[in-house]
Design a protein around this motif. Structure first.
Motif, PDB file in Angstrom:
ATOM      1  N   UNK A  73       0.838  -1.193   0.000  1.00  0.00           N
ATOM      2  CA  UNK A  73       0.000   0.000   0.000  1.00  0.00           C
ATOM      3  C   UNK A  73       0.880   1.253   0.000  1.00  0.00           C
ATOM      4  N   UNK A  74       0.312   2.415  -0.310  1.00  0.00           N
ATOM      5  CA  UNK A  74       1.110   3.645  -0.267  1.00  0.00           C
ATOM      6  C   UNK A  74       1.757   3.916   1.084  1.00  0.00           C
ATOM      7  N   UNK A  75       1.032   3.693   2.180  1.00  0.00           N
ATOM      8  CA  UNK A  75       1.620   3.955   3.498  1.00  0.00           C
ATOM      9  C   UNK A  75       2.720   2.949   3.817  1.00  0.00           C
ATOM     10  N   UNK A  76       2.536   1.698   3.464  1.00  0.00           N
ATOM     11  CA  UNK A  76       3.604   0.715   3.658  1.00  0.00           C
ATOM     12  C   UNK A  76       4.837   1.087   2.840  1.00  0.00           C
ATOM     13  N   UNK A  77       4.619   1.554   1.627  1.00  0.00           N
ATOM     14  CA  UNK A  77       5.726   1.986   0.778  1.00  0.00           C
ATOM     15  C   UNK A  77       6.448   3.174   1.408  1.00  0.00           C
ATOM     16  N   UNK A  78       5.680   4.162   1.864  1.00  0.00           N
ATOM     17  CA  UNK A  78       6.287   5.333   2.491  1.00  0.00           C
ATOM     18  C   UNK A  78       7.103   4.936   3.719  1.00  0.00           C
ATOM     19  N   UNK A  79       6.567   4.064   4.535  1.00  0.00           N
ATOM     20  CA  UNK A  79       7.293   3.665   5.745  1.00  0.00           C
ATOM     21  C   UNK A  79       8.588   2.933   5.401  1.00  0.00           C
ATOM     22  N   UNK A  94      -5.159  -0.016   9.490  1.00  0.00           N
ATOM     23  CA  UNK A  94      -3.757  -0.194   9.872  1.00  0.00           C
ATOM     24  C   UNK A  94      -2.928   1.030   9.505  1.00  0.00           C
ATOM     25  N   UNK A  95      -3.208   1.611   8.343  1.00  0.00           N
ATOM     26  CA  UNK A  95      -2.462   2.793   7.912  1.00  0.00           C
ATOM     27  C   UNK A  95      -2.720   3.970   8.842  1.00  0.00           C
ATOM     28  N   UNK A  96      -3.975   4.185   9.206  1.00  0.00           N
ATOM     29  CA  UNK A  96      -4.307   5.280  10.120  1.00  0.00           C
ATOM     30  C   UNK A  96      -3.617   5.071  11.464  1.00  0.00           C
ATOM     31  N   UNK A  97      -3.622   3.844  11.945  1.00  0.00           N
ATOM     32  CA  UNK A  97      -2.956   3.552  13.214  1.00  0.00           C
ATOM     33  C   UNK A  97      -1.459   3.852  13.137  1.00  0.00           C
ATOM     34  N   UNK A  98      -0.822   3.522  11.999  1.00  0.00           N
ATOM     35  CA  UNK A  98       0.604   3.781  11.855  1.00  0.00           C
ATOM     36  C   UNK A  98       0.893   5.288  11.803  1.00  0.00           C
ATOM     37  N   UNK A  99       0.048   6.036  11.117  1.00  0.00           N
ATOM     38  CA  UNK A  99       0.230   7.483  11.090  1.00  0.00           C
ATOM     39  C   UNK A  99       0.135   8.058  12.497  1.00  0.00           C
ATOM     40  N   UNK A 100      -0.859   7.610  13.248  1.00  0.00           N
ATOM     41  CA  UNK A 100      -1.007   8.098  14.606  1.00  0.00           C
ATOM     42  C   UNK A 100       0.159   7.707  15.493  1.00  0.00           C
ATOM     43  N   UNK A 101       0.612   6.471  15.386  1.00  0.00           N
ATOM     44  CA  UNK A 101       1.709   5.981  16.230  1.00  0.00           C
ATOM     45  C   UNK A 101       3.020   6.705  15.952  1.00  0.00           C
ATOM     46  N   UNK A 102       3.212   7.120  14.700  1.00  0.00           N
ATOM     47  CA  UNK A 102       4.466   7.775  14.317  1.00  0.00           C
ATOM     48  C   UNK A 102       4.376   9.294  14.337  1.00  0.00           C
ATOM     49  N   UNK A 103       3.189   9.858  14.567  1.00  0.00           N
ATOM     50  CA  UNK A 103       3.019  11.305  14.576  1.00  0.00           C
ATOM     51  C   UNK A 103       3.058  11.942  13.210  1.00  0.00           C
ATOM     52  N   UNK A 142       6.882   9.732  10.348  1.00  0.00           N
ATOM     53  CA  UNK A 142       7.536  10.345  11.491  1.00  0.00           C
ATOM     54  C   UNK A 142       6.928  11.694  11.798  1.00  0.00           C
ATOM     55  N   UNK A 143       7.281  12.243  12.965  1.00  0.00           N
ATOM     56  CA  UNK A 143       6.675  13.509  13.372  1.00  0.00           C
ATOM     57  C   UNK A 143       7.282  14.715  12.659  1.00  0.00           C
ATOM     58  N   UNK A 144       8.187  14.478  11.722  1.00  0.00           N
ATOM     59  CA  UNK A 144       8.706  15.546  10.859  1.00  0.00           C
ATOM     60  C   UNK A 144       8.159  15.435   9.438  1.00  0.00           C
ATOM     61  N   UNK A 145       7.099  14.637   9.251  1.00  0.00           N
ATOM     62  CA  UNK A 145       6.505  14.391   7.936  1.00  0.00           C
ATOM     63  C   UNK A 145       5.031  14.769   7.968  1.00  0.00           C
ATOM     64  N   UNK A 146       4.575  15.439   6.913  1.00  0.00           N
ATOM     65  CA  UNK A 146       3.129  15.541   6.710  1.00  0.00           C
ATOM     66  C   UNK A 146       2.816  15.221   5.253  1.00  0.00           C
ATOM     67  N   UNK A 147       1.720  14.497   5.071  1.00  0.00           N
ATOM     68  CA  UNK A 147       1.340  13.936   3.780  1.00  0.00           C
ATOM     69  C   UNK A 147       0.100  14.641   3.242  1.00  0.00           C
ATOM     70  N   UNK A 148       0.083  14.896   1.945  1.00  0.00           N
ATOM     71  CA  UNK A 148      -1.088  15.534   1.342  1.00  0.00           C
ATOM     72  C   UNK A 148      -2.148  14.499   1.013  1.00  0.00           C
ATOM     73  N   UNK A 149      -3.364  14.763   1.429  1.00  0.00           N
ATOM     74  CA  UNK A 149      -4.596  14.050   1.086  1.00  0.00           C
ATOM     75  C   UNK A 149      -4.912  12.892   2.031  1.00  0.00           C
TER      76      UNK A 149
END
Length: 447
Positions: free
Chosen positions: A246-252, A272-281, A258-265
């Motif tokens: 998936x796109x989030x798996x690819x990005x990771x 699972x992807x939402x949980x990973x975004x939350x866990x990593x900030x 990470x908390x120095x990243x923000x993604x458009x859209x």
């Protein structure tokens, strides 16, 4: 010292403090007092906010300013079809066109309540001149706080990417240009008017090497990271076919969470992807009007917020969202969330928080922007809400979010007026319009 009083005040602090009748005091570019009632102390300028609501300045977390020159094209296409139509036109951009488009776009953003904006610029024609400098000069002209990102594309059509080969760069060339942009312009100070981030365009226009090395570069230089991700089903299919994930798996896998990243859209995200975004900030720039215009889908904003994902609002490029009105995105974000999750999916206060503190978190500036609190930078907007379109909506925050786009009576950035009584202070809107029209005509006439 500026004292604004006799206005409703939505502070967007941790307690969501709201004053039906309150005041804000500004001195030396920062907020020194916020409270209920009038302010009895001295003032160099005292402003009566009767009929108005004061909020933190809105923060735009995703945009493509150059697209102001190509509004109204490919209006019935999906994202990939829209890009295929417009990439050849964007390949003819130059610094003059980008500067004019950016001036118009930034002026309009300021008039819509925006005090801080990023821009994601990733098209660098070889004979186009210094297009990044052109938009930075436009931001200084308007007076907004600016976070340009040095974008890049190195995956052209011949290598299986979407953009035509004449608008992509060599990988090392793009990385070197990005580092030069950081060294030349990035200001890390708390009061900075100009900060630069690193922003390869998207999984379907950038190689894995550029993505991973860009992340390394950004962290070595201490700046933030931004890219498009999970915007459409087409992108999901592309990532699964090309990368087997998936796109989030690819990005990771490339160091892009990470908390120095923000993604458009972030429209097409599983649990699972939402949980990973939350866990990593990892932050998300929510662009509801653009997603609707392109039929991309509705982001799962309620779930993102519930997982503590930093969520900001973005107008996105003016060619995919011709209104480009950041104040209007407050209502669009609320409507989109409720269409997806029902009438309790998002409140007016949560929508305002996304556009202010959420945006500040995405840009890494929550310590100095995003709320009206003593010590923070004096970036604020006073909205006029006593005209025909808002009269009778007694809750002024509801009037701002649910009513028609509200006029900006006053906008301060670092305590300096940028908009007063609905007009730009440092630029002439008619001149910006003429310049943008000439840029549009010249771009479309180029061969």
């Amino acid at each position: 010292m500026i004292v604004i009083e006799n206005a409703a005040v939505a502070t967007v602090d941790a307690e969501d403090t709201y004053h039906e009748n309150g005041h804000v005091v500004v001195d030396d570019g920062r907020i020194v007092a916020v409270g209920a009632g009038s302010h009895a102390g001295p003032a160099d300028r005292r402003i009566d906010g009767d009929g108005c609501l004061i909020t933190p300045g809105l923060i735009n977390t995703h945009h493509h300013l150059y697209q102001w020159a190509t509004r109204g094209l490919a209006v019935n296409d999906t994202l990939f079809g829209w890009l295929t139509t417009l990439y050849p036109i964007w390949g003819r951009l130059d610094a003059e066109i980008v500067g004019a488009a950016a001036g118009a776009g930034l002026g309009w953003l300021a008039l819509s309540g925006c005090t801080t904006t990023m821009d994601h610029h990733y098209v660098f024609p070889r004979d186009g001149g210094d297009v990044l400098a052109a938009e930075i000069e436009a931001a200084a002209r308007i007076g907004v706080r600016f976070h340009p990102t040095r974008g890049s594309m190195d995956l052209g059509r011949k290598d299986g990417g979407l953009p035509p080969d004449n608008v992509v760069e060599e990988t090392d060339e793009a990385l070197a240009a990005t580092e030069r942009a950081i060294d030349r312009w990035h200001d890390p100070s708390p009061e900075a008017m100009l900060q630069v981030a690193v922003a390869p365009c998207s999984p379907f226009s950038v190689t894995s090497k550029l993505m991973s090395e860009a992340a390394t570069l950004a962290r070595r230089k201490g700046v933030r990271l931004h890219t498009h991700l999970a915007e459409t089903d087409d992108e999901e299919d592309f990532c699964r076919e090309r990368f087997g994930c998936t796109p989030v798996e690819y990005a990771e896998s490339l160091g892009w969470l990470g908390d120095d990243v923000w993604l458009a859209h972030g429209v097409h995200l599983g649990d699972d992807a939402i949980a990973r975004l939350g866990a990593t900030g990892t932050g998300v720039a929510h662009c509801p009007s653009s997603n609707a215009r392109l039929g991309a889908g509705m982001a799962r904003v309620r779930e993102l917020l519930d997982h503590a994902v930093p969520v900001g609002l973005g107008v996105d490029g003016a060619a995919s969202q011709e209104a480009s009105h950041l104040g209007g995105e407050l209502r669009q974000a609320l409507y989109t969330a409720r269409l997806r999750g029902g009438p309790t999916a998002l409140t007016a206060r949560e929508s305002l928080r996304m556009a202010t503190m959420g945006g500040a978190r995405c840009l890494g500036r929550e310590g100095h922007l995003g709320s009206l609190e003593p010590g923070k930078l004096a970036d604020l907007v006073m909205w006029r809400l006593d005209g025909l379109g808002h009269d009778g909506i007694d809750d002024r925050l509801a009037a701002l979010v649910l009513g028609p786009p509200a006029p900006v009576e006053l906008s301060l950035i670092g305590g300096r007026p940028v908009v007063e009584r609905g007009a730009l202070v440092h630029a002439d809107a008619e001149a910006l319009t003429r310049e943008a029209r000439r840029a549009h005509d010249r771009l479309l006439s180029k061969t």
